[in-house]
Design an enzyme around this catalytic site. Structure first.
Site, PDB file in Angstrom:
ATOM      1  N   TYR A 139      -9.188   5.526   7.365  1.00  0.00           N
ATOM      2  CA  TYR A 139      -9.357   5.847   8.778  1.00  0.00           C
ATOM      3  C   TYR A 139     -10.375   6.992   8.849  1.00  0.00           C
ATOM      4  O   TYR A 139     -10.138   8.057   8.277  1.00  0.00           O
ATOM      5  CB  TYR A 139      -8.044   6.327   9.398  1.00  0.00           C
ATOM      6  CG  TYR A 139      -6.976   5.263   9.572  1.00  0.00           C
ATOM      7  CD1 TYR A 139      -6.132   4.912   8.514  1.00  0.00           C
ATOM      8  CD2 TYR A 139      -6.789   4.631  10.798  1.00  0.00           C
ATOM      9  CE1 TYR A 139      -5.144   3.946   8.678  1.00  0.00           C
ATOM     10  CE2 TYR A 139      -5.791   3.671  10.970  1.00  0.00           C
ATOM     11  CZ  TYR A 139      -4.987   3.334   9.911  1.00  0.00           C
ATOM     12  OH  TYR A 139      -4.003   2.383  10.075  1.00  0.00           O
ATOM     13  N   HIS A 199       0.841  -1.202   0.000  1.00  0.00           N
ATOM     14  CA  HIS A 199       0.000   0.000   0.000  1.00  0.00           C
ATOM     15  C   HIS A 199       0.878   1.254   0.000  1.00  0.00           C
ATOM     16  O   HIS A 199       1.709   1.430   0.887  1.00  0.00           O
ATOM     17  CB  HIS A 199      -0.922   0.012   1.232  1.00  0.00           C
ATOM     18  CG  HIS A 199      -2.076  -0.921   1.114  1.00  0.00           C
ATOM     19  ND1 HIS A 199      -3.216  -0.808   1.867  1.00  0.00           N
ATOM     20  CD2 HIS A 199      -2.281  -1.987   0.286  1.00  0.00           C
ATOM     21  CE1 HIS A 199      -4.067  -1.762   1.525  1.00  0.00           C
ATOM     22  NE2 HIS A 199      -3.520  -2.496   0.576  1.00  0.00           N
TER      23      HIS A 199
HETATM   24  C1  PHB Z   1      -6.030  -4.268  10.805  1.00  0.00           C
HETATM   25  O1  PHB Z   1      -6.147  -4.529   9.594  1.00  0.00           O
HETATM   26  O2  PHB Z   1      -6.326  -5.101  11.677  1.00  0.00           O
HETATM   27  C2  PHB Z   1      -5.530  -2.943  11.211  1.00  0.00           C
HETATM   28  C3  PHB Z   1      -5.035  -2.068  10.252  1.00  0.00           C
HETATM   29  C4  PHB Z   1      -4.579  -0.821  10.624  1.00  0.00           C
HETATM   30  C5  PHB Z   1      -4.625  -0.448  11.952  1.00  0.00           C
HETATM   31  C6  PHB Z   1      -5.091  -1.335  12.917  1.00  0.00           C
HETATM   32  C7  PHB Z   1      -5.559  -2.586  12.543  1.00  0.00           C
HETATM   33  O3  PHB Z   1      -4.193   0.792  12.310  1.00  0.00           O
END
Ligand code: PHB
Ligand code: RFL
Length: 389
Positions: A200, A72
């Site tokens: 996010y 990514h």
């Molecule tokens: C996850 O895919 O479990 C994951 C990804 C990013 C994060 C936390 C968990 O910041």
């Protein structure tokens, strides 16, 4: 039994350390209180920094990750009804690898088996002894019989609830802790991810995260009060809540399906100092916890292992204690920077009920600033892809 390094815990820290030691000809035994399937049933991390990727390669267990892991080059922040991409690759020259902790652990377990490493699963009452003295050893019970493993060093890779940190409580260990007033409800489902990168989301109803494990398996999270129980959340209720917290186009594109795992994890920041007590070292979650918002837990485990492995290699190869003497200080320097970053991402993206609408407005202002400031984005990207070891 005798070994050079007794490793307590067969999670990512213990397995990675064990493999690097074995590859360097340093004898080790891993002890875990549960079995392989139980460990592989825990759904946890998903994002690897380049340092962790390199460590897995160095252990000789990186082949499948390089074939199946997803690279990514960025992630999205969603707030105030819009999305902003953080261009990790453009800002730092580095990407991250999306590869589940379950898969990484399976690869390390398989490689350990293939290379003849010894792991004792279902070891009860594992206890480290005499690490202050010159003859450390570990005892454990199996099938009603007590066994003893004599060793030079004990690596405490036994996670936050393990026995190693508990056994140094009266030896001047200091704890630094922050507990957040919410948890993450996570769902794993065999549906295609809603977006090719992570999203996010800061939303007035609370944080949400759209993550993934592969092109056909998705991992999603929503912030929930600590009082919520997983049984209260039907799959439908989860999907409805997630749709409310992501931008409209994302909500419309979301493919839903039955969950194959659903759990609530509380969020916590925690650091123990120091990380060395004589011949006993605390490694990974045994020594520190970060809230998952910055995706740093597993990555910190990898950097701890790097510092400890280099120290042990120096000890056995060059008969110098400089590396093991420096372990705690070196590891903590990197740990605190990841703690700061994970805390700041958590503060920026979650709803804090006690802060009210003022708190939400301040977050939105910071996100708006971030979306227009190259400097602020660079700082976020540098920390997200991982600071140097
Ligand atoms: C996850 O895919 O479990 C994951 C990804 C990013 C994060 C936390 C968990 O910041
Ligand atoms: P682990 O994985 O907890 O393994 C410890 C092992 O020790 C064993 N054990 C014992 N054995 C013998 N005797 C005892 N008394 C024992 N007590 C415990 C346990 O059975 C276990 O097998 O610790 P380790 O190896 O240090 O690894 C740490 C990581 O697991 C952890 O930091 C990450 O999962 C954190 N994390 C994330 N990290 C990331 O880098 N990126 C992410 O995207 C990310 N997402 C997450 C996460 C953690 C989460 N939860 C559930 C805490 C997402 C979530 C939801």
């Amino acid at each position: 039994m005798r070994t050079q390094v007794a490793i307590i815990g067969s999670g990512p820290s213990g397995l990675l350390l064990g493999q690097l030691l074995s590859n360097a000809g340093i004898d080790n035994i891993i002890l875990d209180r549960v079995d392989r399937d139980y460990i592989l049933g825990r759904i946890r991390a998903g994002v690897l920094e380049v340092g962790a990727v390199q460590m897995l390669g160095k252990a000789g267990a990186g082949e499948r990750m390089h074939e199946e892991g997803l690279i990514h080059d960025g992630f999205d922040l969603s707030f105030s009804g819009r999305r902003h991409r953080i261009h990790l690759k453009d800002l730092t020259g580095t990407s991250v690898m999306v590869y589940g902790q379950t898969e990484l652990t399976r690869d390390l377990m398989d490689h350990r088996e293939a290379t003849g490493g010894l792991t004792i699963y279902n070891a009860e009452a594992v206890t480290p002894h005499d690490f202050d003295g010159v003859r450390p050893y570990v005892t454990y019970k199996k099938d009603g019989v007590t066994h003893r493993v004599d060793c030079d060093f004990i690596a405490g890779c036994d996670g936050y609830h393990g026995v190693c940190r508990a056994s140094v409580q009266d030896k001047g260990i200091q704890s630094f802790e922050k507990v957040y007033p919410f948890g993450w409800l996570g769902i794993l489902a065999d549906v295609p991810p809603v977006h090719h990168e992570l999203i996010y989301a800061n939303h007035a109803r609370g944080f949400a995260l759209c993550s993934q494990r592969s092109h056909t398996r998705s991992r999603y999270y929503v912030q929930v009060p600590l009082t919520d129980k997983v049984e209260q959340w039907s799959d439908e209720a989860f999907w409805d809540e997630l749709r409310r917290r992501v931008p409209d186009d994302v909500a419309q594109a979301l493919v839903t399906g039955p969950s194959i795992e659903k759990s609530i994890a509380p969020l916590r920041s925690f650091v123990a100092e120091p990380l060395r007590f004589g011949a006993l070292f605390l490694v990974g979650d045994a020594g520190h916890i970060v809230p998952p918002t910055g995706a740093k837990g597993l990555n910190l485990a990898a950097s701890d292992v790097h510092y400890l492995f280099e120290g042990l290699r120096e000890h056995y190869g060059e008969e110098s204690t400089a590396g093991i003497d420096a372990y705690s200080g070196r590891a903590l320097k990197r740990i605190w920077k990841a703690e700061r970053f994970s805390w700041s991402m958590t503060m920026l993206l979650h709803r804090f009920p006690a802060d009210g609408e003022f708190g939400q407005k301040v977050q939105e202002a910071e996100l708006d600033y971030l979306s227009s400031s190259h400097a602020a984005q660079t700082a976020m990207a540098e920390n997200y892809v991982g600071l140097p070891y």
